[in-house]
Design a protein around this motif. Structure first.
Motif, mmCIF file in Angstrom:
data_model
loop_
_atom_site.group_PDB
_atom_site.id
_atom_site.type_symbol
_atom_site.label_atom_id
_atom_site.label_comp_id
_atom_site.label_asym_id
_atom_site.label_seq_id
_atom_site.Cartn_x
_atom_site.Cartn_y
_atom_site.Cartn_z
ATOM 1 N N GLU A 38 1.124 1.729 -1.117
ATOM 2 C CA GLU A 38 1.097 3.109 -0.600
ATOM 3 C C GLU A 38 2.259 3.738 -0.007
ATOM 4 O OE1 GLU A 38 -1.988 2.550 2.287
ATOM 5 O OE2 GLU A 38 -3.502 2.258 0.580
ATOM 6 N N SER A 55 -0.360 -1.668 1.315
ATOM 7 C CA SER A 55 0.458 -1.075 2.106
ATOM 8 C C SER A 55 1.602 -0.769 1.589
ATOM 9 C CB SER A 55 0.458 -1.676 3.469
ATOM 10 O OG SER A 55 1.212 -0.816 4.501
ATOM 11 N N GLU A 59 -3.627 -6.764 2.441
ATOM 12 C CA GLU A 59 -3.416 -5.638 3.094
ATOM 13 C C GLU A 59 -1.980 -5.175 3.260
ATOM 14 O OE1 GLU A 59 -5.146 -6.071 6.999
ATOM 15 O OE2 GLU A 59 -7.015 -5.330 6.319
#
Length: 162
Positions: A52, A49, A45
């Motif tokens: 992004e 993340s 994650e």
């Protein structure tokens, strides 16, 4: 030697992989949202993340080279694993001589000690961008090769007979 783990490109500052090697089952569990180890899930994650948010600080950039294929600019090297027969070395000599003529002073015959070079920004005066590994995965693992593939263009030749 069979290794069913999958290796992913990308390194943290300091050289650690962004993602650990995963088995096919672990990757499937992640994709399907099944129950997975909490630490692994946090790393995955965190990786996505950062992508992004476009946090390039998590990934060191690769220096861009002229795409003309000029080996005197990029460098070229060969690494023979310790068990490579002398006959294989002799058979590859014409290729190595050609690469040396084209790469000039940026031609390298590497040792395992050189292979431990930390993948940081590329400096073809110290370590070549193009690296040919000659030897079996038992002598120099695919994991080690994939770690170098993050920053360098690495290929492999493996002969079963001399």
């Amino acid at each position: 030697m069979s290794d069913d783990r999958l290796y992913f490109n990308g390194r943290q500052r300091g050289g650690k992989p962004l993602l650990p090697p995963l088995t096919k089952r672990q990757l499937g569990d992640l994709v399907l949202g099944s129950r997975v180890d909490g630490e692994l899930l946090a790393r995955v994650e965190g990786y996505f993340s950062a992508i992004e948010r476009n946090e390039d600080s998590r990934r060191d950039p690769v220096v861009q080279f002229d795409q003309s294929g000029d080996l005197s600019e990029t460098g070229w090297g060969v690494l023979f694993a310790p068990g490579v027969p002398e006959g294989v070395r002799r058979a590859l000599r014409p290729l190595l001589d050609l690469r040396q003529a084209r790469a000039k002073e940026r031609y390298f015959e590497l040792s395992l000690r050189d292979w431990g070079h930390s993948p940081e920004l590329i400096d073809p005066d110290r370590y070549p961008y193009y690296v040919l590994v000659v030897g079996s995965p038992e002598e120099l693992s695919f994991e080690e090769q994939s770690e170098h593939d993050v920053q360098y263009a690495v290929g492999r030749l493996c002969f079963t007979k001399a």
